[in-house]
Design an enzyme around this catalytic site. Structure first.
Site, short mmCIF file in Angstrom:
data_model
loop_
_atom_site.label_atom_id
_atom_site.label_comp_id
_atom_site.label_asym_id
_atom_site.label_seq_id
_atom_site.Cartn_x
_atom_site.Cartn_y
_atom_site.Cartn_z
N HIS A 77 0.82 -1.21 0.00
CA HIS A 77 0.00 0.00 0.00
C HIS A 77 0.86 1.27 0.00
O HIS A 77 1.99 1.26 0.49
CB HIS A 77 -0.93 0.00 1.21
CG HIS A 77 -2.04 -1.01 1.09
ND1 HIS A 77 -3.13 -1.04 1.94
CD2 HIS A 77 -2.23 -2.02 0.19
CE1 HIS A 77 -3.94 -2.02 1.58
NE2 HIS A 77 -3.42 -2.63 0.53
N GLU A 79 0.71 4.01 1.74
CA GLU A 79 1.12 4.53 3.05
C GLU A 79 2.30 3.72 3.60
O GLU A 79 3.26 4.30 4.13
CB GLU A 79 -0.04 4.46 4.05
CG GLU A 79 -1.32 5.15 3.60
CD GLU A 79 -2.27 4.22 2.84
OE1 GLU A 79 -1.80 3.42 2.02
OE2 GLU A 79 -3.48 4.30 3.09
N CYS A 103 -5.86 1.67 5.40
CA CYS A 103 -6.45 0.40 5.86
C CYS A 103 -5.90 0.07 7.25
O CYS A 103 -4.99 0.73 7.75
CB CYS A 103 -6.14 -0.72 4.88
SG CYS A 103 -4.44 -1.32 5.00
N CYS A 106 -2.03 -0.58 7.35
CA CYS A 106 -1.24 0.65 7.28
C CYS A 106 -1.42 1.47 8.55
O CYS A 106 -0.48 2.11 9.02
CB CYS A 106 -1.64 1.47 6.06
SG CYS A 106 -1.11 0.70 4.51
O1 LIG Z 1 -5.19 2.66 2.23
C1 LIG Z 1 -5.01 2.03 1.18
N1 LIG Z 1 -3.84 2.17 0.50
C2 LIG Z 1 -3.59 1.53 -0.68
O2 LIG Z 1 -2.54 1.71 -1.28
N2 LIG Z 1 -4.55 0.67 -1.16
C3 LIG Z 1 -4.34 0.01 -2.44
C4 LIG Z 1 -4.39 -1.49 -2.47
C5 LIG Z 1 -4.92 -1.75 -3.85
O3 LIG Z 1 -3.85 -1.68 -4.81
C6 LIG Z 1 -5.88 -0.60 -4.09
C7 LIG Z 1 -7.31 -0.91 -3.69
O4 LIG Z 1 -7.89 -1.65 -4.71
P1 LIG Z 1 -9.45 -1.75 -4.97
O5 LIG Z 1 -10.03 -0.36 -4.76
O6 LIG Z 1 -9.53 -2.23 -6.39
O7 LIG Z 1 -9.96 -2.75 -3.97
O8 LIG Z 1 -5.41 0.45 -3.27
C8 LIG Z 1 -5.72 0.48 -0.50
C9 LIG Z 1 -5.98 1.13 0.66
C10 LIG Z 1 -7.26 1.01 1.42
O9 LIG Z 1 -7.66 -0.28 1.48
ZN LIG Z 2 -3.06 -0.12 3.69
#
Ligand SMILES: O=c1[nH]c(=O)n([C@H]2C[C@H](O)[C@@H](COP(=O)(O)O)O2)cc1CO
Ligand SMILES: [Zn+2]
Length: 159
Positions: A77, A79, A103, A106
């Site tokens: 992710h 963060e 999430c 993170c």
């Molecule tokens: O806080 C976040 N930070 C982050 O980088 N992500 C990323 C993981 C995935 O590559 C994408 C979320 O994918 P999707 O919306 O298709 O479920 O975003 C997702 C979140 C929240 O879940």
């Molecule tokens: Zn995350």
């Protein structure tokens, strides 16, 4: 007299988070994050992507089906990448700008490295257990969070 239409610190750092997100290969959600200290110096940036060495062209980018054949087990992710990309000393008392509310995984990393404030653009997963868990942990740990206030300023960058 000084120029009037300069961008605020919040616009500057969320702008950098948004630009970082443009590096993401995720076809559905591109996330960017920018970490700054209390003197408004940029400490780190990140976006969601596969771990180093895990080929973007080989790893799965889908959302459904067998966990070993969709992205969720693999993507790092934004963060977490921003935290891990930091090459300095401590992130204590820093603030984190993210284009998406962090999430729960993170959130744990944010708390453990001492980040004190989270500024987020989208909270599109607010109703999920993951986001609710993040907020519970932030509330207990004293990490404050606030939505980024969109001012509607448009900037075009000709790349
Ligand atoms: O806080 C976040 N930070 C982050 O980088 N992500 C990323 C993981 C995935 O590559 C994408 C979320 O994918 P999707 O919306 O298709 O479920 O975003 C997702 C979140 C929240 O879940
Ligand atoms: Zn995350």
């Amino acid at each position: 007299m000084k120029r009037a239409d300069y961008i605020s610190w919040d616009q500057y750092f969320m702008g950098i988070a948004l630009l970082s997100a443009e590096r993401s290969k995720d076809p559905s959600t591109q996330v960017g994050a920018c970490i700054v200290d209390d003197n408004n110096r940029i400490l780190s940036e990140g976006y969601n992507g596969m771990p180093a060495g895990c080929e973007d062209d080989i790893m799965p980018w889908g959302k459904i089906g067998d966990p070993l054949n969709n992205k969720y087990f693999f993507v790092c992710h934004a963060e977490l990448n921003a935290i891990l990309n930091y090459r300095g000393g401590s992130l204590k008392d820093a603030r984190l700008y993210s284009t998406l509310f962090p999430c729960n995984e993170c959130a744990k990393a944010i708390i453990q490295c001492g980040i004190k404030e989270v500024i987020y653009l989208s909270d599109k997963y607010a109703s999920t257990d993951s986001t609710m868990a993040s907020k519970r942990m932030f509330d207990m740990a004293g990490v404050t969070y606030r939505p980024y206030e969109v001012k509607g300023k448009k900037i075009t960058i000709d790349l």
